[in-house]
Design a protein around this motif. Sequence first.
Motif, PDB file in Angstrom:
ATOM      1  N   ARG A   1       0.797  12.495  -3.660  1.00  0.00           N
ATOM      2  CA  ARG A   1       1.174  11.076  -3.626  1.00  0.00           C
ATOM      3  C   ARG A   1       1.118  10.535  -2.203  1.00  0.00           C
ATOM      4  O   ARG A   1       0.579   9.449  -1.946  1.00  0.00           O
ATOM      5  CB  ARG A   1       2.588  10.896  -4.187  1.00  0.00           C
TER       6      ARG A   1
ATOM      7  N   GLN B   1      10.174   3.187  -0.247  1.00  0.00           N
ATOM      8  CA  GLN B   1       9.217   3.809  -1.157  1.00  0.00           C
ATOM      9  C   GLN B   1       9.282   5.336  -1.051  1.00  0.00           C
ATOM     10  O   GLN B   1       9.288   6.039  -2.071  1.00  0.00           O
ATOM     11  CB  GLN B   1       7.800   3.324  -0.851  1.00  0.00           C
TER      12      GLN B   1
ATOM     13  N   GLU C   1       3.350   3.616  -4.971  1.00  0.00           N
ATOM     14  CA  GLU C   1       2.574   4.695  -5.606  1.00  0.00           C
ATOM     15  C   GLU C   1       3.337   5.177  -6.830  1.00  0.00           C
ATOM     16  O   GLU C   1       4.564   5.364  -6.768  1.00  0.00           O
ATOM     17  CB  GLU C   1       2.390   5.846  -4.610  1.00  0.00           C
TER      18      GLU C   1
ATOM     19  N   ARG D   1      -4.639   4.675   1.697  1.00  0.00           N
ATOM     20  CA  ARG D   1      -4.537   3.220   1.619  1.00  0.00           C
ATOM     21  C   ARG D   1      -4.034   2.625   2.931  1.00  0.00           C
ATOM     22  O   ARG D   1      -4.459   1.540   3.327  1.00  0.00           O
ATOM     23  CB  ARG D   1      -3.622   2.817   0.458  1.00  0.00           C
TER      24      ARG D   1
ATOM     25  N   HIS E   1      10.378   8.117  -3.906  1.00  0.00           N
ATOM     26  CA  HIS E   1       9.557   9.260  -4.309  1.00  0.00           C
ATOM     27  C   HIS E   1      10.373  10.548  -4.324  1.00  0.00           C
ATOM     28  O   HIS E   1      10.044  11.486  -5.064  1.00  0.00           O
ATOM     29  CB  HIS E   1       8.367   9.412  -3.370  1.00  0.00           C
TER      30      HIS E   1
ATOM     31  N   ARG F   1      -2.431   9.901  -0.992  1.00  0.00           N
ATOM     32  CA  ARG F   1      -3.009   8.646  -1.487  1.00  0.00           C
ATOM     33  C   ARG F   1      -2.454   7.448  -0.715  1.00  0.00           C
ATOM     34  O   ARG F   1      -3.177   6.506  -0.420  1.00  0.00           O
ATOM     35  CB  ARG F   1      -2.739   8.505  -2.992  1.00  0.00           C
ATOM     36  N   VAL F   2      -1.183   7.502  -0.383  1.00  0.00           N
ATOM     37  CA  VAL F   2      -0.578   6.428   0.418  1.00  0.00           C
ATOM     38  C   VAL F   2      -1.237   6.355   1.790  1.00  0.00           C
ATOM     39  O   VAL F   2      -1.552   5.276   2.292  1.00  0.00           O
ATOM     40  CB  VAL F   2       0.945   6.651   0.557  1.00  0.00           C
TER      41      VAL F   2
ATOM     42  N   HIS G   1       5.202   7.477  -9.401  1.00  0.00           N
ATOM     43  CA  HIS G   1       5.981   8.675  -9.112  1.00  0.00           C
ATOM     44  C   HIS G   1       5.585   9.834 -10.019  1.00  0.00           C
ATOM     45  O   HIS G   1       6.432  10.520 -10.589  1.00  0.00           O
ATOM     46  CB  HIS G   1       7.478   8.363  -9.250  1.00  0.00           C
TER      47      HIS G   1
ATOM     48  N   ARG H   1       0.811  -1.225   0.000  1.00  0.00           N
ATOM     49  CA  ARG H   1       0.000   0.000   0.000  1.00  0.00           C
ATOM     50  C   ARG H   1       0.841   1.271   0.000  1.00  0.00           C
ATOM     51  O   ARG H   1       0.316   2.360  -0.204  1.00  0.00           O
ATOM     52  CB  ARG H   1      -0.968  -0.021   1.181  1.00  0.00           C
TER      53      ARG H   1
END
Length: 229
Positions: free
Chosen positions: A87, A135, A78, A94, A139, A90-91, A80, A75
Amino acid sequence: MSTGVRRRMGVEERRQQLIGVALDLFSRRSPDEVSIDEIASAAGISRPLVYHYFPGKLSLYEAALKRASQDLAARFAEPHDGPLGARLLRVMVRFFDFVDEHGPGFSALMRGGPAVGSSATNALIDSVRQAAYEQILAHLGLTAAPPRLELVIRSWISLAESTALIWLDGRRIPRAELELQLVHDFAALAAVSAAYDAEMAAILRDILKDEPADGTFAELVGRLMTLAP
């Protein structure tokens, strides 16, 4: 037309079924409160058959935890594309979806549960944190983090965990507000660090140059401005 004959499952298929059943039960109640008898009943098999596939509840819990940890780590993935603030939001949506779906199990794991403290469990928890860390680093377009940035990212991941636990204890703050607040927390941690370090200041400027005037991080600036006398 059904013949009424139950299809016999293979070994791995049965194991995966039991893991799924256990994860569902552990997600709705603390793992300490779930018995092997309940798992067997939900799976439609006998208690001895559960022990045929798993030596005990601890091993089944660890297997369910492994599946959940893989889900949680995924989750944080995402694309890039677009500004970092959007971004991260949204993470966080989730992430809270997962916390909402697995509340009691998530809480038991972080606060203490049947497998907490075991090397296998600690390794799984650490793997999720490391996946989230990598992650976020990706990003930012980096393969390695300077010391202050590593501190910011790992502190933020810990903050997300503790925020989720507090939210689960009564859900007294609207979830959407916490999701946005955590994104703002990341920006705030980065900004404070940038005030002490030129390398962090350059990273922060790189983050902000792609943020639109009405973006997530810009909203934080607007909220802070209203507090000024």
